[in-house]
Design a protein around this motif. Sequence first.
Motif, PDB file in Angstrom:
ATOM      1  N   ILE A 350       0.852  -1.183   0.000  1.00  0.00           N
ATOM      2  CA  ILE A 350       0.000   0.000   0.000  1.00  0.00           C
ATOM      3  C   ILE A 350       0.886   1.229   0.000  1.00  0.00           C
ATOM      4  CG2 ILE A 350      -1.754   1.240   1.316  1.00  0.00           C
ATOM      5  CD1 ILE A 350      -2.659  -1.460   2.343  1.00  0.00           C
ATOM      6  N   GLY A 351       0.503   2.216  -0.747  1.00  0.00           N
ATOM      7  CA  GLY A 351       1.346   3.404  -0.858  1.00  0.00           C
ATOM      8  C   GLY A 351       2.157   3.303  -2.143  1.00  0.00           C
ATOM      9  N   GLY A 352       3.089   4.168  -2.294  1.00  0.00           N
ATOM     10  CA  GLY A 352       3.877   4.141  -3.517  1.00  0.00           C
ATOM     11  C   GLY A 352       5.005   5.126  -3.424  1.00  0.00           C
ATOM     12  N   GLY A 353       5.312   5.738  -4.539  1.00  0.00           N
ATOM     13  CA  GLY A 353       6.344   6.758  -4.542  1.00  0.00           C
ATOM     14  C   GLY A 353       7.723   6.185  -4.292  1.00  0.00           C
ATOM     15  N   ALA A 354       8.533   6.976  -3.589  1.00  0.00           N
ATOM     16  CA  ALA A 354       9.939   6.639  -3.396  1.00  0.00           C
ATOM     17  C   ALA A 354      10.111   5.314  -2.662  1.00  0.00           C
ATOM     18  CB  ALA A 354      10.639   7.765  -2.627  1.00  0.00           C
ATOM     19  N   ARG A 355       9.265   5.040  -1.659  1.00  0.00           N
ATOM     20  CA  ARG A 355       9.425   3.808  -0.881  1.00  0.00           C
ATOM     21  C   ARG A 355       9.246   2.585  -1.780  1.00  0.00           C
ATOM     22  NH1 ARG A 355       5.822   4.475   2.882  1.00  0.00           N
ATOM     23  NH2 ARG A 355       7.268   5.147   4.512  1.00  0.00           N
ATOM     24  N   LYS A 356       8.199   2.601  -2.579  1.00  0.00           N
ATOM     25  CA  LYS A 356       7.948   1.442  -3.427  1.00  0.00           C
ATOM     26  C   LYS A 356       9.074   1.278  -4.446  1.00  0.00           C
ATOM     27  CE  LYS A 356       4.281  -0.856  -5.982  1.00  0.00           C
ATOM     28  NZ  LYS A 356       2.863  -0.820  -6.367  1.00  0.00           N
ATOM     29  N   ARG A 357       9.594   2.394  -4.990  1.00  0.00           N
ATOM     30  CA  ARG A 357      10.690   2.290  -5.959  1.00  0.00           C
ATOM     31  C   ARG A 357      11.920   1.685  -5.308  1.00  0.00           C
ATOM     32  NH1 ARG A 357       8.526   7.248  -7.682  1.00  0.00           N
ATOM     33  NH2 ARG A 357      10.031   8.448  -6.449  1.00  0.00           N
ATOM     34  N   LEU A 413      -8.471  -9.936  10.608  1.00  0.00           N
ATOM     35  CA  LEU A 413      -7.532  -8.853  10.888  1.00  0.00           C
ATOM     36  C   LEU A 413      -8.086  -7.512  10.428  1.00  0.00           C
ATOM     37  CD1 LEU A 413      -4.209 -10.612   9.902  1.00  0.00           C
ATOM     38  CD2 LEU A 413      -5.064 -10.139  12.189  1.00  0.00           C
ATOM     39  N   PRO A 414      -8.135  -6.527  11.311  1.00  0.00           N
ATOM     40  CA  PRO A 414      -8.650  -5.200  10.936  1.00  0.00           C
ATOM     41  C   PRO A 414      -7.802  -4.568   9.843  1.00  0.00           C
ATOM     42  CG  PRO A 414      -8.535  -5.434  13.324  1.00  0.00           C
ATOM     43  CD  PRO A 414      -7.825  -6.613  12.747  1.00  0.00           C
ATOM     44  N   ARG A 415      -8.457  -3.760   9.022  1.00  0.00           N
ATOM     45  CA  ARG A 415      -7.769  -3.149   7.883  1.00  0.00           C
ATOM     46  C   ARG A 415      -6.658  -2.211   8.313  1.00  0.00           C
ATOM     47  NH1 ARG A 415     -12.848  -1.098   4.552  1.00  0.00           N
ATOM     48  NH2 ARG A 415     -11.302   0.407   3.794  1.00  0.00           N
ATOM     49  N   VAL A 416      -6.713  -1.741   9.568  1.00  0.00           N
ATOM     50  CA  VAL A 416      -5.678  -0.826  10.024  1.00  0.00           C
ATOM     51  C   VAL A 416      -4.303  -1.476   9.937  1.00  0.00           C
ATOM     52  CG1 VAL A 416      -5.867  -1.496  12.451  1.00  0.00           C
ATOM     53  CG2 VAL A 416      -5.031   0.777  11.862  1.00  0.00           C
ATOM     54  N   LEU A 417      -4.241  -2.818   9.995  1.00  0.00           N
ATOM     55  CA  LEU A 417      -2.942  -3.479   9.886  1.00  0.00           C
ATOM     56  C   LEU A 417      -2.356  -3.357   8.484  1.00  0.00           C
ATOM     57  CD1 LEU A 417      -3.380  -6.694  12.071  1.00  0.00           C
ATOM     58  CD2 LEU A 417      -1.998  -4.675  12.547  1.00  0.00           C
ATOM     59  N   ASN A 418      -3.205  -3.125   7.462  1.00  0.00           N
ATOM     60  CA  ASN A 418      -2.675  -2.885   6.118  1.00  0.00           C
ATOM     61  C   ASN A 418      -1.813  -1.625   6.087  1.00  0.00           C
ATOM     62  OD1 ASN A 418      -3.897  -5.146   5.022  1.00  0.00           O
ATOM     63  ND2 ASN A 418      -5.768  -4.043   4.462  1.00  0.00           N
ATOM     64  N   ARG A 419      -2.215  -0.629   6.883  1.00  0.00           N
ATOM     65  CA  ARG A 419      -1.399   0.589   6.962  1.00  0.00           C
ATOM     66  C   ARG A 419      -0.049   0.283   7.569  1.00  0.00           C
ATOM     67  NH1 ARG A 419      -4.088   5.492   9.791  1.00  0.00           N
ATOM     68  NH2 ARG A 419      -2.299   6.490   8.793  1.00  0.00           N
ATOM     69  N   ALA A 420      -0.038  -0.590   8.567  1.00  0.00           N
ATOM     70  CA  ALA A 420       1.233  -0.964   9.185  1.00  0.00           C
ATOM     71  C   ALA A 420       2.133  -1.674   8.182  1.00  0.00           C
ATOM     72  CB  ALA A 420       0.985  -1.854  10.395  1.00  0.00           C
ATOM     73  N   ARG A 421       1.540  -2.485   7.307  1.00  0.00           N
ATOM     74  CA  ARG A 421       2.329  -3.185   6.287  1.00  0.00           C
ATOM     75  C   ARG A 421       3.159  -2.204   5.449  1.00  0.00           C
ATOM     76  NH1 ARG A 421       2.840  -8.466   7.307  1.00  0.00           N
ATOM     77  NH2 ARG A 421       0.947  -9.712   7.155  1.00  0.00           N
ATOM     78  N   SER A 422       2.600  -1.052   5.174  1.00  0.00           N
ATOM     79  CA  SER A 422       3.284  -0.091   4.296  1.00  0.00           C
ATOM     80  C   SER A 422       4.118   0.920   5.063  1.00  0.00           C
ATOM     81  CB  SER A 422       2.248   0.643   3.433  1.00  0.00           C
ATOM     82  OG  SER A 422       1.370   1.398   4.242  1.00  0.00           O
ATOM     83  N   ASN A 423       4.256   0.712   6.380  1.00  0.00           N
ATOM     84  CA  ASN A 423       5.049   1.631   7.202  1.00  0.00           C
ATOM     85  C   ASN A 423       6.018   0.852   8.093  1.00  0.00           C
ATOM     86  OD1 ASN A 423       3.888   4.608   6.964  1.00  0.00           O
ATOM     87  ND2 ASN A 423       2.143   3.195   6.904  1.00  0.00           N
ATOM     88  N   PRO A 424       7.107   0.344   7.510  1.00  0.00           N
ATOM     89  CA  PRO A 424       8.039  -0.459   8.315  1.00  0.00           C
ATOM     90  C   PRO A 424       8.657   0.307   9.476  1.00  0.00           C
ATOM     91  CG  PRO A 424       8.942   0.029   6.136  1.00  0.00           C
ATOM     92  CD  PRO A 424       7.508   0.420   6.096  1.00  0.00           C
ATOM     93  N   GLU A 425       8.648   1.623   9.412  1.00  0.00           N
ATOM     94  CA  GLU A 425       9.205   2.412  10.523  1.00  0.00           C
ATOM     95  C   GLU A 425       8.299   2.377  11.754  1.00  0.00           C
ATOM     96  OE1 GLU A 425       6.650   5.199   8.046  1.00  0.00           O
ATOM     97  OE2 GLU A 425       8.083   3.570   7.697  1.00  0.00           O
TER      98      GLU A 425
END
Length: 462
Positions: A350-357, A413-425
């Motif tokens: 989830i997300g994109g930009g510089a992190r995904k690249r 699993l609540p969808r809020v964990l999808n946000r965590a997937r895209s934020n390793p920090e």
Amino acid sequence: MADPPASAPVTIAVVGHANTGKTSLVRTLTRDRGFGEVSPRPGTTRHVEGVQLMADGRALVELHDTPGLEDPGRLRDFIDARWGADRIDGPARIDRFLDSPEADGHWAQEAKVLRRLRTSDAGFFVIDARDPVLAKHRDELALLSACAVPLLPVLNFVRGGDTHEADWREALGRHGLHASVAFDAFAPERDAEARLYQALGTLLGKHRDAFDTLVDARKREFEQRRSAATHAIAELLVDLAAVRREVPSTPEAAMRKAVAKLGDDVRRHEARTVRDLLALYQFDEKDVDAPELPLLDGRWELDLFNPEALKQAGVSIAGGAAGGAAAGAAIDAMTGFLSLGAGAALGALIGGGARKRREILAMARKRRLLSVDDPILALVAQRNLALVKLLEARGHGAEGSAAMSGDAPSQKLPRVLNRARSNPEWSRLGASFQPQETRESSVEMLAYALQDGLEADAGRSH
């Protein structure tokens, strides 16, 4: 005797036959596993011990645990023979006995009980509801009733099903004790403590405010403990969902080492949460029979990454094991649940930009990203919530260890964990961990969802 000041705690003598669970009751009401001594041997308590129940920084109630009345029949015969011809009532007879030399001699143990009751505001008459009503119990009832102190019978050990509760209520009614409370000190129902204090408030009308305050305080404490528990589990789940580690594809030994390292880190992280939950509810690992949990000594019989653990918990492994295999990363069973690769194995990026690249470039350099799959997150949620359910239903006077049934709400699993997937920090297991308001708000949202699941599950079980 002058009435005590209004600020003085209400004094309650905990009385009854030997080995009926008096000390267990006090432990459960005070949440103090270290109070007194609990043993199946009769006569374990030999002295009167006191402890206060606090609320809002004030001592509202003082409980006094007393020895068991071991031979009430002979004591009743002695009192009747010595003072039966005198035209005096029950309390006067008890007082004469307490002033006699025999109260410091042969009947010293029984005198401790009656003296404590005579000087208390009220008494809990603790009954093992599994016992039939015998002559010794009727003699005991006669002695305690003669003290002329308000008595609240507490029917203990009522949750096993094989009890003489109806016979006891009839026997109590013959002595004018028509109000009683069922309270299992080993496994009290959620509202049992409130019912106990509300019954005392009815019995001792002038102290009703103190008992109402205690009921409100215990309700707040329950809610605060549950909130802290679900917050701890939510923190754990966010950490596991967010963790992502870059590992080399070759050599295979390096990949194995990375997989094992993350697996160990996940186990230790869950073990810390288990430790925190036990401490929050004032228990320790000896109180829980849960071989599937990573307990404090680092041992576990059914490992988190064993497919059998997921099977027993009823967690679907299709998205985990298959995903790992599809990524070409089937090093061993564990690798199926610690995904290596991109796409389905990692979940949606989830997300994109510089992190995904950067992630795509990392894979292009023949390196892979290691993360924890959803089935493992679901199992962690399920078994930690099951632990909370067990601890909330366990009395602090209970003996031995309680088996964890795994009967917790199955976690979608609540969808809020999808946000965590895209934020390793967001993961405290990662080197780039950064506390953020967005992480904390996600943890809070997840904690609320876990609380709602526990409440809904409690509603279904009733």
